[in-house]
Design an enzyme around this catalytic site. Sequence first.
Site, short mmCIF file in Angstrom:
data_model
loop_
_atom_site.label_atom_id
_atom_site.label_comp_id
_atom_site.label_asym_id
_atom_site.label_seq_id
_atom_site.Cartn_x
_atom_site.Cartn_y
_atom_site.Cartn_z
N ASP A 132 -15.76 32.95 29.47
CA ASP A 132 -14.81 33.03 27.90
C ASP A 132 -14.05 33.53 27.90
O ASP A 132 -14.54 34.48 28.22
CB ASP A 132 -16.74 33.25 27.37
CG ASP A 132 -16.11 33.02 25.66
OD1 ASP A 132 -15.88 34.29 25.31
OD2 ASP A 132 -16.73 32.80 24.59
N TYR B 124 -7.23 37.17 23.78
CA TYR B 124 -7.09 38.42 24.77
C TYR B 124 -6.33 37.96 25.36
O TYR B 124 -5.65 38.62 26.61
CB TYR B 124 -7.95 37.65 25.29
CG TYR B 124 -9.63 37.43 24.67
CD1 TYR B 124 -10.31 38.19 23.25
CD2 TYR B 124 -10.99 36.85 25.46
CE1 TYR B 124 -10.90 38.14 23.12
CE2 TYR B 124 -12.08 36.39 24.47
CZ TYR B 124 -11.91 37.13 23.70
OH TYR B 124 -13.38 37.15 23.02
N LYS C 178 -10.34 29.72 22.53
CA LYS C 178 -10.99 30.28 20.78
C LYS C 178 -9.61 30.05 20.18
O LYS C 178 -8.16 30.42 20.60
CB LYS C 178 -11.32 31.74 20.49
CG LYS C 178 -12.79 31.63 21.21
CD LYS C 178 -13.18 33.45 20.25
CE LYS C 178 -14.42 33.59 21.54
NZ LYS C 178 -13.57 33.49 23.29
N HIS D 49 -12.42 31.49 15.78
CA HIS D 49 -12.51 33.01 16.19
C HIS D 49 -12.86 33.88 14.97
O HIS D 49 -13.64 34.31 15.34
CB HIS D 49 -11.11 33.43 16.68
CG HIS D 49 -10.86 34.56 17.51
ND1 HIS D 49 -10.02 34.89 18.52
CD2 HIS D 49 -12.29 35.76 17.78
CE1 HIS D 49 -10.39 36.37 19.21
NE2 HIS D 49 -11.80 36.71 18.31
N SER E 214 -17.20 42.68 32.58
CA SER E 214 -17.41 43.21 33.57
C SER E 214 -16.49 42.66 34.27
O SER E 214 -15.42 42.11 34.79
CB SER E 214 -18.42 43.44 34.71
OG SER E 214 -18.31 44.31 35.70
N GLU F 257 -22.17 44.53 39.67
CA GLU F 257 -22.59 44.24 38.37
C GLU F 257 -23.13 42.74 37.56
O GLU F 257 -23.74 42.30 37.16
CB GLU F 257 -21.86 45.26 37.20
CG GLU F 257 -21.61 46.49 37.31
CD GLU F 257 -20.93 46.80 35.70
OE1 GLU F 257 -21.11 48.42 35.78
OE2 GLU F 257 -19.69 46.25 35.51
N MET F 258 -21.19 42.28 37.82
CA MET F 258 -21.41 41.14 38.07
C MET F 258 -23.11 40.07 38.75
O MET F 258 -23.50 39.37 38.27
CB MET F 258 -20.32 40.15 38.76
CG MET F 258 -19.32 40.32 37.97
SD MET F 258 -17.81 39.51 39.13
CE MET F 258 -16.48 40.06 37.58
#
Length: 324
Positions: free
Chosen positions: A51, A56, A85, A118, A272, A277-278
């Site tokens: 995503d 970004y 987006k 967005h 992350s 963590e992933m």
Amino acid sequence: MYNSQLWKTFWNFIVHHYDGEKEDLVKINVPKSKSLEAACLALDVGYRHVDTAYAYQVEEEIGQAIQSKIKAGVVKREDLFITTKLWCGCFRPELVKPALEKSLKNLQLDYVDLYLIHYPVPMKPGDNESPLDENGKFLLDTVDFCDTWERLEECKDAGLVKSIGVSNFNHRQLERILNKPGLKYKPVCNQVECHLYLNQSKLLDYCESKDIVLVAYGALGTQRYKEWVDQNSPVLLNDPVLCDVAKKNKRSPALIALRYLIQRGIVPLAQSFKGNEMRENLQVFGFQLSPEDMKTLDGLNKNFRYLPAEFLVDHPEYPFVEEY
């Protein structure tokens, strides 16, 4: 067909790119090498849903990661679900397709799987994604997002995108699109802030009644971006009730927070840069919360929003004045 498959496809999960120390109001600046490294790592770990968004400013790095992993045989294009987006400055109908084509060029793709509006609030177009007046206020526009939606439909017909949806829309704004004369494709999803402190139960009920998938950003309470989030706001993953449920289930608070959303039929987006963590986030499918735990977690809702998008508050389409 696409909507019926969307939830399953989404749950190949998410990569969101950020640097909690370096943001401005409408885009998150990330060291280019760091975003590229994170995207490559996520694809290696097993994530297949990426995503992103034009705002970004990491589409090029994501494109590089995708192409490198395709060439290396790690993934095939058809295995990936890529979301990006349309930014607020590209709402004018003649700007929609060029904006998508720019994102496709950045991503090195012929199509994206999902393209979202967005926010429901248009900004003045221009070279700057954050157009400001002499007083430092954002220059907002008067474009009807229903006109923008028609051009997204045309992009779908042209094969540039498989599915189209929205982000940060309230139920009244969704209703306007659904009731638009000549509607060809309804939004397949609405991506909104959603977590234990803002569980969006009413918006979820509405979306489910319209066969619209609810997608949750900020699922872990956000990364507490300094320019966006009140640093005195509560830290979701430190909540004692959540921690008690996590201890009971022998899981981390993050896994419990994600599992809570999944069991409600919501697609959570996790964030992350860290491989451990992933990998941990992918363990969310290995257990279930009891009805008692779900009820306990329901009780944490405060209708609290970490990301109120106050830079758009002066526009009549500002979405968060509605309860849902």
